[in-house]
Design a protein around this motif. Sequence first.
Motif, PDB file in Angstrom:
ATOM      1  N   LEU A 210       0.829  -1.208   0.000  1.00 23.80           N
ATOM      2  CA  LEU A 210       0.000   0.000   0.000  1.00 23.80           C
ATOM      3  C   LEU A 210       0.864   1.259   0.000  1.00 23.80           C
ATOM      4  CD1 LEU A 210      -2.847  -1.060   2.462  1.00 23.80           C
ATOM      5  CD2 LEU A 210      -2.982  -0.829  -0.028  1.00 23.80           C
ATOM      6  N   ALA A 211       2.008   1.209   0.676  1.00 27.23           N
ATOM      7  CA  ALA A 211       2.914   2.361   0.684  1.00 27.23           C
ATOM      8  C   ALA A 211       3.489   2.606  -0.716  1.00 27.23           C
ATOM      9  CB  ALA A 211       4.035   2.145   1.695  1.00 27.23           C
ATOM     10  N   ILE A 212       3.854   1.537  -1.419  1.00 25.70           N
ATOM     11  CA  ILE A 212       4.354   1.669  -2.792  1.00 25.70           C
ATOM     12  C   ILE A 212       3.271   2.254  -3.696  1.00 25.70           C
ATOM     13  CG2 ILE A 212       5.080   0.363  -4.837  1.00 25.70           C
ATOM     14  CD1 ILE A 212       7.318   0.485  -2.915  1.00 25.70           C
ATOM     15  N   ILE A 213       2.059   1.763  -3.546  1.00 29.79           N
ATOM     16  CA  ILE A 213       0.941   2.263  -4.353  1.00 29.79           C
ATOM     17  C   ILE A 213       0.703   3.746  -4.094  1.00 29.79           C
ATOM     18  CG2 ILE A 213      -1.555   2.079  -4.687  1.00 29.79           C
ATOM     19  CD1 ILE A 213      -1.132  -0.989  -4.086  1.00 29.79           C
ATOM     20  N   GLU A 214       0.748   4.137  -2.843  1.00 23.22           N
ATOM     21  CA  GLU A 214       0.573   5.543  -2.487  1.00 23.22           C
ATOM     22  C   GLU A 214       1.671   6.400  -3.105  1.00 23.22           C
ATOM     23  OE1 GLU A 214      -0.708   9.121  -1.047  1.00 23.22           O
ATOM     24  OE2 GLU A 214      -1.801   7.213  -1.158  1.00 23.22           O
ATOM     25  N   GLU A 215       2.884   5.876  -3.152  1.00 19.33           N
ATOM     26  CA  GLU A 215       4.015   6.611  -3.735  1.00 19.33           C
ATOM     27  C   GLU A 215       3.870   6.739  -5.255  1.00 19.33           C
ATOM     28  OE1 GLU A 215       8.891   6.196  -4.195  1.00 19.33           O
ATOM     29  OE2 GLU A 215       7.772   4.782  -2.939  1.00 19.33           O
ATOM     30  N   LEU A 216       3.484   5.658  -5.925  1.00 18.66           N
ATOM     31  CA  LEU A 216       3.440   5.644  -7.385  1.00 18.66           C
ATOM     32  C   LEU A 216       2.152   6.242  -7.948  1.00 18.66           C
ATOM     33  CD1 LEU A 216       4.980   2.126  -8.062  1.00 18.66           C
ATOM     34  CD2 LEU A 216       6.100   4.352  -8.242  1.00 18.66           C
ATOM     35  N   LYS A 217       1.094   6.207  -7.153  1.00 14.26           N
ATOM     36  CA  LYS A 217      -0.177   6.826  -7.499  1.00 14.26           C
ATOM     37  C   LYS A 217      -0.761   6.364  -8.850  1.00 14.26           C
ATOM     38  CE  LYS A 217       0.224  10.970  -4.649  1.00 14.26           C
ATOM     39  NZ  LYS A 217       1.010  10.231  -3.653  1.00 14.26           N
ATOM     40  N   PRO A 218      -0.907   5.061  -9.064  1.00 14.14           N
ATOM     41  CA  PRO A 218      -1.669   4.613 -10.235  1.00 14.14           C
ATOM     42  C   PRO A 218      -3.149   4.955 -10.048  1.00 14.14           C
ATOM     43  CG  PRO A 218      -1.295   2.774  -8.761  1.00 14.14           C
ATOM     44  CD  PRO A 218      -0.518   3.942  -8.188  1.00 14.14           C
ATOM     45  N   GLN A 219      -3.889   4.961 -11.133  1.00 16.13           N
ATOM     46  CA  GLN A 219      -5.332   5.187 -11.014  1.00 16.13           C
ATOM     47  C   GLN A 219      -5.982   4.088 -10.172  1.00 16.13           C
ATOM     48  OE1 GLN A 219      -7.217   7.835 -12.239  1.00 16.13           O
ATOM     49  NE2 GLN A 219      -5.206   8.751 -12.619  1.00 16.13           N
ATOM     50  N   ARG A 220      -5.570   2.841 -10.424  1.00 16.74           N
ATOM     51  CA  ARG A 220      -6.059   1.698  -9.663  1.00 16.74           C
ATOM     52  C   ARG A 220      -4.917   0.714  -9.443  1.00 16.74           C
ATOM     53  NH1 ARG A 220      -9.640   4.684  -9.213  1.00 16.74           N
ATOM     54  NH2 ARG A 220     -11.888   4.372  -9.439  1.00 16.74           N
ATOM     55  N   ALA A 221      -5.017  -0.063  -8.386  1.00 20.22           N
ATOM     56  CA  ALA A 221      -4.016  -1.090  -8.112  1.00 20.22           C
ATOM     57  C   ALA A 221      -4.721  -2.373  -7.698  1.00 20.22           C
ATOM     58  CB  ALA A 221      -3.054  -0.633  -7.015  1.00 20.22           C
ATOM     59  N   TYR A 222      -4.112  -3.492  -8.063  1.00 21.70           N
ATOM     60  CA  TYR A 222      -4.638  -4.817  -7.730  1.00 21.70           C
ATOM     61  C   TYR A 222      -3.519  -5.640  -7.110  1.00 21.70           C
ATOM     62  CZ  TYR A 222      -8.684  -3.543 -10.496  1.00 21.70           C
ATOM     63  OH  TYR A 222      -9.812  -2.900 -10.977  1.00 21.70           O
ATOM     64  N   LEU A 223      -3.835  -6.291  -6.002  1.00 22.69           N
ATOM     65  CA  LEU A 223      -2.837  -7.049  -5.255  1.00 22.69           C
ATOM     66  C   LEU A 223      -2.921  -8.526  -5.614  1.00 22.69           C
ATOM     67  CD1 LEU A 223      -3.338  -5.321  -1.792  1.00 22.69           C
ATOM     68  CD2 LEU A 223      -1.696  -4.731  -3.596  1.00 22.69           C
ATOM     69  N   ILE A 224      -1.736  -9.161  -5.739  1.00 17.07           N
ATOM     70  CA  ILE A 224      -1.655 -10.573  -6.125  1.00 17.07           C
ATOM     71  C   ILE A 224      -0.646 -11.302  -5.247  1.00 17.07           C
ATOM     72  CG2 ILE A 224      -2.303 -10.148  -8.522  1.00 17.07           C
ATOM     73  CD1 ILE A 224       0.797 -10.573  -9.124  1.00 17.07           C
ATOM     74  N   HIS A 225      -0.397 -12.571  -5.611  1.00 16.24           N
ATOM     75  CA  HIS A 225       0.540 -13.449  -4.892  1.00 16.24           C
ATOM     76  C   HIS A 225       0.160 -13.498  -3.415  1.00 16.24           C
ATOM     77  CE1 HIS A 225       4.195 -15.799  -4.412  1.00 16.24           C
ATOM     78  NE2 HIS A 225       4.343 -15.745  -5.736  1.00 16.24           N
ATOM     79  N   ILE A 226      -1.115 -13.774  -3.187  1.00 12.58           N
ATOM     80  CA  ILE A 226      -1.729 -13.642  -1.872  1.00 12.58           C
ATOM     81  C   ILE A 226      -1.738 -14.980  -1.151  1.00 12.58           C
ATOM     82  CG2 ILE A 226      -3.896 -13.078  -0.699  1.00 12.58           C
ATOM     83  CD1 ILE A 226      -4.440 -11.210  -3.158  1.00 12.58           C
ATOM     84  N   SER A 227      -1.330 -14.967   0.091  1.00 14.57           N
ATOM     85  CA  SER A 227      -1.299 -16.160   0.939  1.00 14.57           C
ATOM     86  C   SER A 227      -2.611 -16.306   1.699  1.00 14.57           C
ATOM     87  CB  SER A 227      -0.136 -16.042   1.926  1.00 14.57           C
ATOM     88  OG  SER A 227      -0.264 -16.958   2.987  1.00 14.57           O
ATOM     89  N   HIS A 228      -2.885 -17.528   2.159  1.00 17.43           N
ATOM     90  CA  HIS A 228      -4.043 -17.725   3.039  1.00 17.43           C
ATOM     91  C   HIS A 228      -3.885 -16.956   4.346  1.00 17.43           C
ATOM     92  CE1 HIS A 228      -2.297 -21.389   5.454  1.00 17.43           C
ATOM     93  NE2 HIS A 228      -1.329 -20.638   4.984  1.00 17.43           N
ATOM     94  N   GLN A 229      -2.661 -16.557   4.664  1.00 12.02           N
ATOM     95  CA  GLN A 229      -2.410 -15.793   5.889  1.00 12.02           C
ATOM     96  C   GLN A 229      -2.877 -14.334   5.774  1.00 12.02           C
ATOM     97  OE1 GLN A 229       1.811 -16.571   5.996  1.00 12.02           O
ATOM     98  NE2 GLN A 229       1.567 -18.170   7.538  1.00 12.02           N
ATOM     99  N   MET A 230      -3.228 -13.888   4.570  1.00 11.39           N
ATOM    100  CA  MET A 230      -3.715 -12.517   4.398  1.00 11.39           C
ATOM    101  C   MET A 230      -5.078 -12.322   5.054  1.00 11.39           C
ATOM    102  SD  MET A 230      -3.230  -9.471   3.042  1.00 11.39           S
ATOM    103  CE  MET A 230      -2.181  -9.474   1.576  1.00 11.39           C
ATOM    104  N   GLY A 231      -5.932 -13.337   4.978  1.00  6.48           N
ATOM    105  CA  GLY A 231      -7.287 -13.222   5.502  1.00  6.48           C
ATOM    106  C   GLY A 231      -8.316 -13.416   4.410  1.00  6.48           C
ATOM    107  N   LEU A 232      -9.576 -13.432   4.793  1.00  4.01           N
ATOM    108  CA  LEU A 232     -10.664 -13.626   3.853  1.00  4.01           C
ATOM    109  C   LEU A 232     -10.757 -12.464   2.864  1.00  4.01           C
ATOM    110  CD1 LEU A 232     -13.350 -14.882   6.377  1.00  4.01           C
ATOM    111  CD2 LEU A 232     -12.289 -16.266   4.570  1.00  4.01           C
TER     112      LEU A 232
END
Length: 270
Positions: A210-232
Motif C-alpha cells: 500500500l505504501a508503494i501504491i501511495e508513492e506511485l499513485k496509479p489510477q487503480r491497483a490490484y494485489l496478487i501473490h496472496i497467501s491464506h495468511q492474508m485473511g478472507l
Amino acid sequence: MDIKVTFLGTGTSQGVPVIGCDCAVCRSLDFRDKRLRSSVHVQVGDLSIVIDTGPDFRQQMLRANIRRLDAVLFTHEHKDHTAGLDDVRPFNFKQQRDMPLYARQHVIEQLKREFAYAFAEHKYPGVPQLKVHVIDNQPFTIEGVEIIPIEVMHYKLPVLGYRIGDFAYITDANYIAPEEKEKLKGLDVLVLNALRRKEHISHFTLEQALAIIEELKPQRAYLIHISHQMGLHREVEAELPPNVHLAYDGLCLSIPCGESQYTHVQKGSH
C-alpha cells in the motif's frame, strides 16, 4: 488498441487452499478465496501474452478459454512461475509454430535444466517447441507492442516485472529501486504482490504494498501473490483504499489505451 487483462492465478507458491490447512480462508466457500499460482494473460489487439507458466498453467488456459498464445514472458525461475511450461505443446500443435519465450539469461539456463528434453539437440517427438529470446531490463517489442521490463528484487534474486502501455505487473518483490519506480509512473493499473500482513523476507506485506501504491499513485491497483495468511477476501477488500483491490482468479480488466478509464468488477458487486 485496448489492453485486456485476465488474472489466471493470484495465489502464492502453495496456492489457496493450502494442502491440509483448516484455516477459515482455506475452508472458505467464496470463489475469490480459491487462488491458483500467480499468472496473468494480457491481450493487446491481436497479441496474446502470458506472464509466467506456473504449475496450474494447463488448468488456467482451459478455465480462461485461451485458444491462442503468441508469447510467454517469465518474471523469474522459481517453480511456481515456470513448472507448467510443458503445457505449451497444444499451442505448438494448433498454431504450427515454436512458442517464443522471453526471459533473462539466468532464467533461460534454469529452464534448460528443468526441461532439458525440450532443449535437447535431438528431441523426442512431441516435446515442447520453444524459441528463446534473451532479454534484460531494456524495452523490447513483440509484434509491434512495446514491453518495458521493470527490475525488482525478490530478497537477493533479481525479478522482472513488465509494463505494457499503462498497465504494469509486478510479482515476487520486496524492493523496487528508485530508477525502476520511475518506469511505473503514470499508470492506469498497477498489479503488485502483497503476500500477507506479517513481515516476510522476500515479499511485500500488505502495508508495504500500500505504501508503494501511495508513492506511485496509479489510477487503480490490484494485489496478487496472496497467501491464506492474508485473511478472507471480503474482509481484506473492505479495508483497502477505494482505488486498491485484491485481485482474484478470473478477474478481467479492460484498459483503453491512452485513457484513464477501464472497466472492472466494483466493490460490493460480487
